[in-house]
Scaffold this active site. Structure first.
Site, short mmCIF file in Angstrom:
data_model
loop_
_atom_site.label_atom_id
_atom_site.label_comp_id
_atom_site.label_asym_id
_atom_site.label_seq_id
_atom_site.Cartn_x
_atom_site.Cartn_y
_atom_site.Cartn_z
N TYR A 1 -1.71 -0.75 10.33
CA TYR A 1 -1.83 -1.17 8.92
C TYR A 1 -0.63 -0.65 8.12
O TYR A 1 0.00 -1.40 7.37
CB TYR A 1 -3.13 -0.63 8.34
CG TYR A 1 -3.32 -0.91 6.87
CD1 TYR A 1 -3.83 -2.13 6.44
CD2 TYR A 1 -3.01 0.05 5.90
CE1 TYR A 1 -4.01 -2.40 5.09
CE2 TYR A 1 -3.19 -0.20 4.55
CZ TYR A 1 -3.70 -1.43 4.15
OH TYR A 1 -3.86 -1.69 2.81
N SER B 1 0.85 -1.19 0.00
CA SER B 1 0.00 0.00 0.00
C SER B 1 0.88 1.24 0.00
O SER B 1 2.02 1.22 0.50
CB SER B 1 -0.89 0.00 1.25
OG SER B 1 -1.49 1.27 1.45
#
Length: 239
Positions: A150, A137
């Site tokens: 995350y 990501s």
């Protein structure tokens, strides 16, 4: 080509499975606990005459991962491409998180990638070739407010990708990652209309990525023989 895609029952993973199946490749997928989603995806793959198998299983459990890889080897004889796509997110303040919540994110997003990669690498070493594509990501590159853990797992994936690529390049095993921006999947369903519009306005291309665009990037990396150790960012110019 024989491909194993984790988190292959929805979103990016499902689109990647369909993309590769349409090319005539053998596809193995796994999901966590949604039997209906698994069966639905397998039915769609079989509808286009793909050779496909699927599993319900937790990739944070190493023994479970080994069992899935053993079954894939019996069915296909091995794998050529592992797509480490499975992942979960948490949106909220770090101070409000409970230990079990961040442990679950770390176990799935980071330990799951390590478990699957370790098992795949041992098969790939014996066959003298292989490719791993990790779905990361942009928040692993730059961090995101309210997604601290995350972001940490995706940053860990990026470092793992670069290190493993250096270790395995001489064995003809290539490791890369796709640092995806905001993709139009169920993971972003928590955004309301105003939040979505605000986020889109921050993206120079003024839209979210599609799962198909990420699938095409995975395909490009998988077939590019001189690309390894790279974090390919697909974010519409957001970062």
């Amino acid at each position: 080509m024989r491909i194993f895609i984790t988190g292959g029952t929805k979103g990016i993973g499902k689109k990647a499975a369909m993309h590769f199946a349409q090319k005539g490749y053998s596809i193995a997928i796994c999901g966590s606990f949604d039997k209906g989603a698994l069966q639905n995806t397998l039915s769609q793959l079989q509808a286009i005459d793909a050779e496909a198998i699927g599993f319900l299983g937790d990739i944070s459990d190493y023994e479970n991962v080994v069992d899935m890889f053993d079954k894939i080897k019996k069915k296909f004889g091995g794998i050529d491409l592992l797509v480490n796509n499975a992942g979960i997110a948490y949106n909220g303040y770090f101070a409000d998180m409970k230990p079990y919540e961040w442990q679950k994110i770390i176990n799935t997003n980071l330990n799951g990638v390590i478990n699957c990669s370790h098992t795949a690498v041992n098969q790939m070493l014996s066959q003298g070739r292989g490719v791993i594509v990790n779905i990361s990501s942009i928040w692993g590159n730059v961090g995101a407010s309210c997604e601290a853990v995350y972001s940490a797992t995706k940053g860990g994936i990026n470092a793992f990708t670069k290190a493993l690529a250096k270790e395995l390049g001489s064995a003809n095993i290539r490791i890369n990652a796709v640092a995806a921006g905001v993709v139009n999947t169920e993971m972003n369903a928590f955004l309301d209309d105003d939040e979505e519009k605000e986020l889109i306005n921050q993206i120079p291309l003024r839209r979210f990525a599609t799962p198909q665009e990420i699938a095409e990037t995975i395909d490009f990396i998988a077939h590019s023989q001189y690309i390894t150790g790279q974090i390919i960012t697909i974010d519409g110019g957001l970062t």
